[in-house]
Design an enzyme around this catalytic site. Structure first.
Site, PDB file in Angstrom:
ATOM      1  CG  HIS A 184       3.329   0.767   0.634  1.00 54.11           C
ATOM      2  ND1 HIS A 184       3.355   0.402  -0.700  1.00 54.11           N
ATOM      3  CD2 HIS A 184       4.368   1.635   0.804  1.00 54.11           C
ATOM      4  CE1 HIS A 184       4.371   1.008  -1.310  1.00 54.11           C
ATOM      5  NE2 HIS A 184       4.990   1.755  -0.421  1.00 54.11           N
TER       6      HIS A 184
ATOM      7  CB  CYS B 221      -2.056  -2.940  -1.761  1.00 58.43           C
ATOM      8  SG  CYS B 221      -1.032  -2.376  -3.138  1.00 58.43           S
TER       9      CYS B 221
END
Length: 473
Positions: A160, A201
Site C-alpha cells: 500500500h 497507490c
C-alpha cells in the site's frame, strides 16, 4: 534510438505536464553485455504487508522471485522480505501454496525468504539496500546489498502507499528516507545502474520532483502521484481464495515476461520497451517513469537476468498470460469488495452470513472512526489557520501540491503522532486516502506540525483503548 524514442517517452511519462528530457540523455545507454567484466546483479524483493486481505502482495513477490531465479540470478544475490503468513493461513484453500493467477502454478515453492515476520520493516529495508551488514548480522539471514561500481540493482516493492510514503506492516517508508538511501548508495559507488519497480497507490509521489535525473536510478511506478493502483484477478476470478490474487501492474509486467520468454527479442528488450508494453496494457492507472532516463535504454535482462530456455530447459514457463480480461478492484477496496462478493453467494449458511455481516459492520465502524478523527483534526486546523485552507484544499478533495524533501520532518511528525495517540495508521490502509491533506499542510507551512500535534491529542482523547483499530487479518 529504437522503437522507444524520447518523444514517445515524454508522451508516456506524462500525467498533466510535459517532462523535459535533458540533451545529455538523448543517446541510448551503451550496450555493456559483451564487456569483459559485467559486475553482479543484486535483486531486492519486498512485500510490505501482512494478512489475508493483502494476499496479492506476497503472491506478486513470490512470482517475481520465480522469474529472477529462472533467469539465472544466483540465490545469494537475491534478498527477499515478506511476512510469510499467507501460504499456511487458515483461509488458504491450498495450504502451503500461493498462486498469482486463477488456476495458476504455485509460486511459493522454492522461495527463499531472508526477512520475515517482524523483520519486515522500513528500518531493515534501508539498511539492506545501503549495505549495512553489521547492523543486519543478527537479523534474518543478514544478507544486504554488497554492491560495487559495476553492479546492477533491481528493487521490486509491492504494498500500500499514499502521498510520499510506502507501507510496511507497522511503519512507513517515506520518500525522503528512500531518497537519502539512494544518495548514500550513489556516493559509495555501490551500483552502476539501479531499477525500481514500485507497486502501490500514489507510488509516483515517491519520486515526482524528488528523484534526481543524474544518478543512474530509474523508477517505474504502478500509478501516478495522485491515483490508486489496482488489484486484479478479484471476485469470481479468485475462486475459493476470495481475494485479489495479484496486483495489476505487477501481474502485467511479469505475465508478459512469462509469455515471451521463448522469443528471441526477450533478451534484447530494454527497460523502456518493457515500460511501454506495460503502460499500454495497464489501463486503470498511469504507469509512470522517473529519474535517470538513460538507464531506460539498458536491457531489462541486465537487472533481472536472462537464461536462454532453449539451451537450459525444454520445459515451458509455468506462468503464462492466459487471461486477458482481469477483474480489477482499487487497492483501497479489496477487503470490503471481497466480503461483499462472498456475501452474495446464495449457498452460504446462516452462521457464515452472520460472520460476514459482522465483518462488514466492524469494517464500516473502523472507517467511521478514522474519518471522524481525521476530520476533527482538519477542522481544528481550519479554524486556527483559515488563511491557508484555500491552498491546502478540502478534507475530501485535497489540492494537488508538489512535494519537496524538506516537508517530510513535518509530515512524518504528524503521522507518528496520530499513530501514537489515535490508532495505528500502518495497520489501517483505509486511512491512507486521508493523509494527503496533512502532506499539504506541511507543504504550505513546514512548521505546522507543532500546532497540529496538539489537535491530534485533543481529537483522540475520547478514543478508548478497546476502540483502538486493528487490522483484521
Amino acid at each position: 534510438m529504437g522503437v522507444f524514442s524520447f518523444v514517445s517517452l515524454a508522451l508516456f511519462a506524462i500525467e498533466s505536464l510535459a517532462i523535459h528530457v535533458p540533451n545529455s540523455y538523448k543517446e541510448p545507454w551503451t550496450d555493456t553485455e559483451n564487456r569483459f567484466f559485467e559486475g553482479k546483479k543484486w535483486v531486492v524483493l519486498v512485500a510490505g504487508s501482512d494478512g489475508w486481505r493483502n494476499y496479492r502482495h506476497q503472491a506478486d513477490i513470490c512470482h517475481a522471485y520465480q522469474i529472477i531465479r529462472r533467469n539465472g540470478v544466483p540465490e545469494e544475490n537475491i534478498i527477499t522480505m515478506m511476512v510469510d503468513d499467507i501460504a499456511y493461513h487458515e483461509k488458504n484453500p491450498t495450504p502451503g501454496k500461493i498462486v498469482n493467477q486463477p488456476n495458476g502454478t504455485d509460486v511459493y515453492n522454492g522461495v527463499v525468504i531472508d526477512y520475515k515476520g517482524e523483520d519486515v520493516n522500513s528500518t531493515n529495508f534501508l539498511k539492506i539496500i545501503t549495505g549495512d551488514k553489521e547492523a543486519m548480522q543478527s537479523i534474518g539471514t543478514g544478507k544486504v546489498i554488497e554492491g560495487g561500481p559495476k553492479d546492477k540493482v533491481f528493487i521490486n516493492f509491492v504494498d500500500h502507499g499514499t502521498t510520499g510514503l510506502l507501507g510496511f506492516p507497522d511503519d512507513y517508508l517515506y520518500a525522503d528516507q528512500l531518497n537519502d538511501a539512494l544518495k548514500t548508495m550513489y556516493a559509495s559507488a555501490s551500483y552502476k545502474m539501479m531499477l525500481l519497480y514500485i507497486e502501490a497507490c500514489k507510488s509516483g509521489s515517491m519520486f515526482d520532483g524528488i528523484l534526481r535525473d543524474n544518478t543512474n536510478v530509474l523508477a517505474v511506478t504502478a500509478a501516478g502521484p495522485r491515483e490508486n493502483s489496482f488489484g486484479c484477478y478479484c471476485r469470481n476470478q479468485s475462486g475459493p481464495y476470495n481475494t485479489c490474487l495479484g496486483s495489476l501492474f505487477s501481474v502485467t509486467w511479469m505475465e508478459d515476461l512469462d509469455a515471451t520468454v521463448f522469443e528471441s527479442s526477450a533478451k534484447k528488450r530494454t527497460v523502456f520497451n518493457d515500460f511501454k508494453e506495460v503502460r499500454t496494457n495497464v489501463t486503470r492507472s498511469n504507469v509512470m517513469v522517473y529519474g535517470d532516463f538513460k538507464t531506460g535504454h539498458e536491457k531489462l535482462s541486465a537487472f533481472i537476468g536472462y537464461k536462454n530456455p532453449n539451451k537450459h530447459s525444454s520445459a515451458k514457463p509455468k506462468m503464462t498470460k492466459t487471461i486477458d480480461s482481469k477483474i480489477t478492484v482499487s487497492s483501497r477496496d479489496v477487503y470490503e469488495n471481497s466480503i461483499q462478493h462472498k456475501f452474495a453467494n446464495h449457498k452460504l449458511s446462516d452462521s457464515e452470513r452472520r460472520h460476514l455481516s459482522t465483518e462488514l459492520r466492524l469494517n464500516n465502524e473502523m472507517r467511521l472512526i478514522i474519518d471522524r478523527t481525521l476530520w476533527n483534526i482538519y477542522s481544528m486546523v481550519a479554524k486556527a489557520r483559515p488563511e491557508i485552507m484555500s491552498k491546502v484544499g478540502d478534507f475530501d478533495e485535497p489540492n494537488n501540491l508538489e512535494l519537496s524533501l524538506d516537508i517530510f520532518p513535518c509530515y512524518r511528525s504528524i503521522l507518528n503522532k496520530i499513530t501514537e495517540s489515535c490508532f495505528s495508521l500502518p495497520r489501517n490502509p483505509y486511512a491512507l486516502d486521508r493523509l494527503t491533506i496533512f502532506a499539504n499542510l506541511c507543504v504550505v507551512d513546514k512548521h505546522i506540525h507543532q500546532m497540529v500535534e496538539k489537535f491530534v491529542v485533543a481529537s483522540c482523547s475520547n478514543i478508548s483503548k478497546q476502540h483502538i483499530i486493528r487490522n483484521v487479518h
